[in-house]
Design an enzyme around this catalytic site. Sequence first.
Site, PDB file in Angstrom:
ATOM      1  N   LYS A  70       0.808  -1.222   0.000  1.00  0.00           N
ATOM      2  CA  LYS A  70       0.000   0.000   0.000  1.00  0.00           C
ATOM      3  C   LYS A  70       0.848   1.282   0.000  1.00  0.00           C
ATOM      4  O   LYS A  70       0.458   2.270  -0.604  1.00  0.00           O
ATOM      5  CB  LYS A  70      -0.959  -0.005   1.197  1.00  0.00           C
ATOM      6  CG  LYS A  70      -2.129  -0.972   1.017  1.00  0.00           C
ATOM      7  CD  LYS A  70      -3.112  -0.864   2.173  1.00  0.00           C
ATOM      8  CE  LYS A  70      -4.404  -1.595   1.853  1.00  0.00           C
ATOM      9  NZ  LYS A  70      -5.441  -1.391   2.862  1.00  0.00           N
ATOM     10  N   ASP A 107     -10.427   3.412   1.434  1.00  0.00           N
ATOM     11  CA  ASP A 107     -10.822   2.824   2.725  1.00  0.00           C
ATOM     12  C   ASP A 107     -11.651   3.795   3.568  1.00  0.00           C
ATOM     13  O   ASP A 107     -12.638   3.398   4.192  1.00  0.00           O
ATOM     14  CB  ASP A 107      -9.583   2.390   3.531  1.00  0.00           C
ATOM     15  CG  ASP A 107      -9.101   1.000   3.139  1.00  0.00           C
ATOM     16  OD1 ASP A 107      -9.901   0.229   2.573  1.00  0.00           O
ATOM     17  OD2 ASP A 107      -7.925   0.693   3.398  1.00  0.00           O
TER      18      ASP A 107
HETATM   19  P1  NAP Z   1      -1.834  -2.769  10.860  1.00  0.00           P
HETATM   20  O1  NAP Z   1      -1.409  -1.606  10.034  1.00  0.00           O
HETATM   21  O2  NAP Z   1      -0.901  -3.915  11.037  1.00  0.00           O
HETATM   22  O3  NAP Z   1      -2.212  -2.192  12.332  1.00  0.00           O
HETATM   23  C1  NAP Z   1      -2.542  -3.081  13.355  1.00  0.00           C
HETATM   24  C2  NAP Z   1      -3.000  -2.292  14.583  1.00  0.00           C
HETATM   25  O4  NAP Z   1      -3.420  -3.231  15.582  1.00  0.00           O
HETATM   26  C3  NAP Z   1      -1.940  -1.427  15.219  1.00  0.00           C
HETATM   27  O5  NAP Z   1      -2.526  -0.274  15.769  1.00  0.00           O
HETATM   28  C4  NAP Z   1      -1.410  -2.332  16.350  1.00  0.00           C
HETATM   29  O6  NAP Z   1      -0.875  -1.626  17.427  1.00  0.00           O
HETATM   30  C5  NAP Z   1      -2.691  -2.989  16.782  1.00  0.00           C
HETATM   31  N1  NAP Z   1      -2.466  -4.268  17.455  1.00  0.00           N
HETATM   32  C6  NAP Z   1      -2.080  -5.423  16.891  1.00  0.00           C
HETATM   33  N2  NAP Z   1      -1.963  -6.391  17.840  1.00  0.00           N
HETATM   34  C7  NAP Z   1      -2.292  -5.806  19.020  1.00  0.00           C
HETATM   35  C8  NAP Z   1      -2.380  -6.268  20.357  1.00  0.00           C
HETATM   36  N3  NAP Z   1      -2.117  -7.545  20.670  1.00  0.00           N
HETATM   37  N4  NAP Z   1      -2.770  -5.409  21.320  1.00  0.00           N
HETATM   38  C9  NAP Z   1      -3.051  -4.117  21.023  1.00  0.00           C
HETATM   39  N5  NAP Z   1      -2.976  -3.613  19.769  1.00  0.00           N
HETATM   40  C10 NAP Z   1      -2.603  -4.450  18.780  1.00  0.00           C
HETATM   41  O7  NAP Z   1      -3.175  -3.406  10.326  1.00  0.00           O
HETATM   42  P2  NAP Z   1      -4.338  -2.692   9.479  1.00  0.00           P
HETATM   43  O8  NAP Z   1      -4.109  -2.892   8.038  1.00  0.00           O
HETATM   44  O9  NAP Z   1      -4.519  -1.317   9.989  1.00  0.00           O
HETATM   45  O10 NAP Z   1      -5.602  -3.606   9.863  1.00  0.00           O
HETATM   46  C11 NAP Z   1      -6.162  -3.567  11.168  1.00  0.00           C
HETATM   47  C12 NAP Z   1      -7.452  -4.377  11.193  1.00  0.00           C
HETATM   48  O11 NAP Z   1      -8.422  -3.765  10.341  1.00  0.00           O
HETATM   49  C13 NAP Z   1      -7.280  -5.809  10.692  1.00  0.00           C
HETATM   50  O12 NAP Z   1      -8.012  -6.659  11.510  1.00  0.00           O
HETATM   51  C14 NAP Z   1      -7.889  -5.791   9.312  1.00  0.00           C
HETATM   52  O13 NAP Z   1      -8.490  -7.028   8.968  1.00  0.00           O
HETATM   53  C15 NAP Z   1      -8.960  -4.726   9.456  1.00  0.00           C
HETATM   54  N6  NAP Z   1      -9.245  -4.044   8.169  1.00  0.00           N
HETATM   55  C16 NAP Z   1     -10.517  -4.078   7.712  1.00  0.00           C
HETATM   56  C17 NAP Z   1     -10.834  -3.435   6.536  1.00  0.00           C
HETATM   57  C18 NAP Z   1     -12.237  -3.478   6.014  1.00  0.00           C
HETATM   58  O14 NAP Z   1     -12.476  -3.127   4.851  1.00  0.00           O
HETATM   59  N7  NAP Z   1     -13.204  -3.847   6.829  1.00  0.00           N
HETATM   60  C19 NAP Z   1      -9.831  -2.743   5.814  1.00  0.00           C
HETATM   61  C20 NAP Z   1      -8.534  -2.730   6.330  1.00  0.00           C
HETATM   62  C21 NAP Z   1      -8.248  -3.399   7.512  1.00  0.00           C
HETATM   63  P3  NAP Z   1       0.675  -1.152  17.441  1.00  0.00           P
HETATM   64  O15 NAP Z   1       0.728   0.110  16.646  1.00  0.00           O
HETATM   65  O16 NAP Z   1       0.949  -0.956  18.878  1.00  0.00           O
HETATM   66  O17 NAP Z   1       1.466  -2.280  16.835  1.00  0.00           O
END
Ligand code: NAP
Length: 274
Positions: A70, A107
Site C-alpha cells: 500500500k 478505505d
Molecule cells: P496494521 O497496520 O498492522 O495495524 C494493526 C494495529 O493493531 C496497530 O494499531 C497495532 O498496534 C494494533 N495491534 C495489533 N496487535 C495488538 C495487540 N495484541 N494489542 C493491542 N494492539 C494491537 O493493520 P491494518 O491494516 O490497519 O488492519 C487492522 C485491522 O483492520 C485488521 O483486523 C484488518 O483485517 C482490518 N481491516 C478491515 C478493513 C475493512 O475493509 N473492513 C480494511 C482494512 C483493515 P501497534 O501500533 O501498537 O502495533
Amino acid sequence: MISGHTNVAAVIGDPVRHSLSPALHNAAFAAAGLDWVYVAFPVAAGDAASAVAALRTLRLGGLSVTMPHKAAVVAGVDERSTAVEALGAANCLVPLPDGRVRAENTDGEGFLSGLRADAGLDVGGRHVAVLGAGGAARAVVQACAAAGAAGVTVVNRTADRAVAAAGLAGAVGRVGEPSDVATADLVVNATSVGMGADRSMPCDPALLHGGQVVVDLIYEPRETPWLAAARAAGIEAHNGLSMLIGQAAVAFRLWTGVEAPIEAMREAAENKSA
Ligand code: NAP
C-alpha cells in the site's frame, strides 16, 4: 463470456489468494453487465514498482492494492488523491485515459459509506474513538476528520503511532486512553485484536454503553468477541463487511464510471465469508 475485449482488473498482495475482492468485483461486473473480469496476483514484497509497470504495459482496467504494497505503490504513480497524500498509502490504482496512473485510498470513504448503510450514522459533529493506529485506523481517522467529526481520539498500544495517526485529524485529533471510549458517540476497533482465531478484545467492553455505535473493522470472523460483548449489552454493533464493500464500490466506480451494484457485492461477500 471472456473475449479479446474483456477488461481485466486485479488485486496485488502477499498473501492474496484468500481475498474476498475477486468475489465482490466479479459479482458486481456480472450484475452491471460489464465485460470485465477480476483476478488475484500474488506479488512479493519489493515488487510493487514492477506491478505498477505491469498495470501500464498490460493496460489493466484497475488495480486493488493490499499488504504489503500500500505504501510502496505510491512512488510509482503519476497522480495522488488527497487521502493518498495524507496517508502515504493507496489501496486502488486507476489508469487514466491519457495513460497516466492515479493512486486513490478508498478505505476512508468505504468506512463512512458502510457506517451510513449499517447505522444510518453521519460522523459530522460526532466524537469518534479509534482503537489502533495502523493503516486502517489512519484511513478512518483521516476520513472522520474530513467529514466533520467534532473529535477523533486515537487509542493505541504504541504511543508514537497514536500521535502520528491523531495528527491526520488536525485540530480535532488527539491521543487518548482506553477510558476515553466511554465518552465517544462512535467507537471503532481498527486493531487486529479479535481477528481470525484470536479471542482477545481491543478494549474492556464494560467501557461501552447504550446510545453508542460500535464498529469492528474485522470481518473474519463476522462476530468478534468484542462485537458479541457489545451486542450482549444491547449496544448497536457492526462488523467490517460494509467497509470492505464500500471501499470496493468506490474502486468499481473509479474504474468503470458506473455506480457499483452494492447489493450484488454484499450478497457475494456474505456468501463467501459465511
Ligand atoms: P496494521 O497496520 O498492522 O495495524 C494493526 C494495529 O493493531 C496497530 O494499531 C497495532 O498496534 C494494533 N495491534 C495489533 N496487535 C495488538 C495487540 N495484541 N494489542 C493491542 N494492539 C494491537 O493493520 P491494518 O491494516 O490497519 O488492519 C487492522 C485491522 O483492520 C485488521 O483486523 C484488518 O483485517 C482490518 N481491516 C478491515 C478493513 C475493512 O475493509 N473492513 C480494511 C482494512 C483493515 P501497534 O501500533 O501498537 O502495533
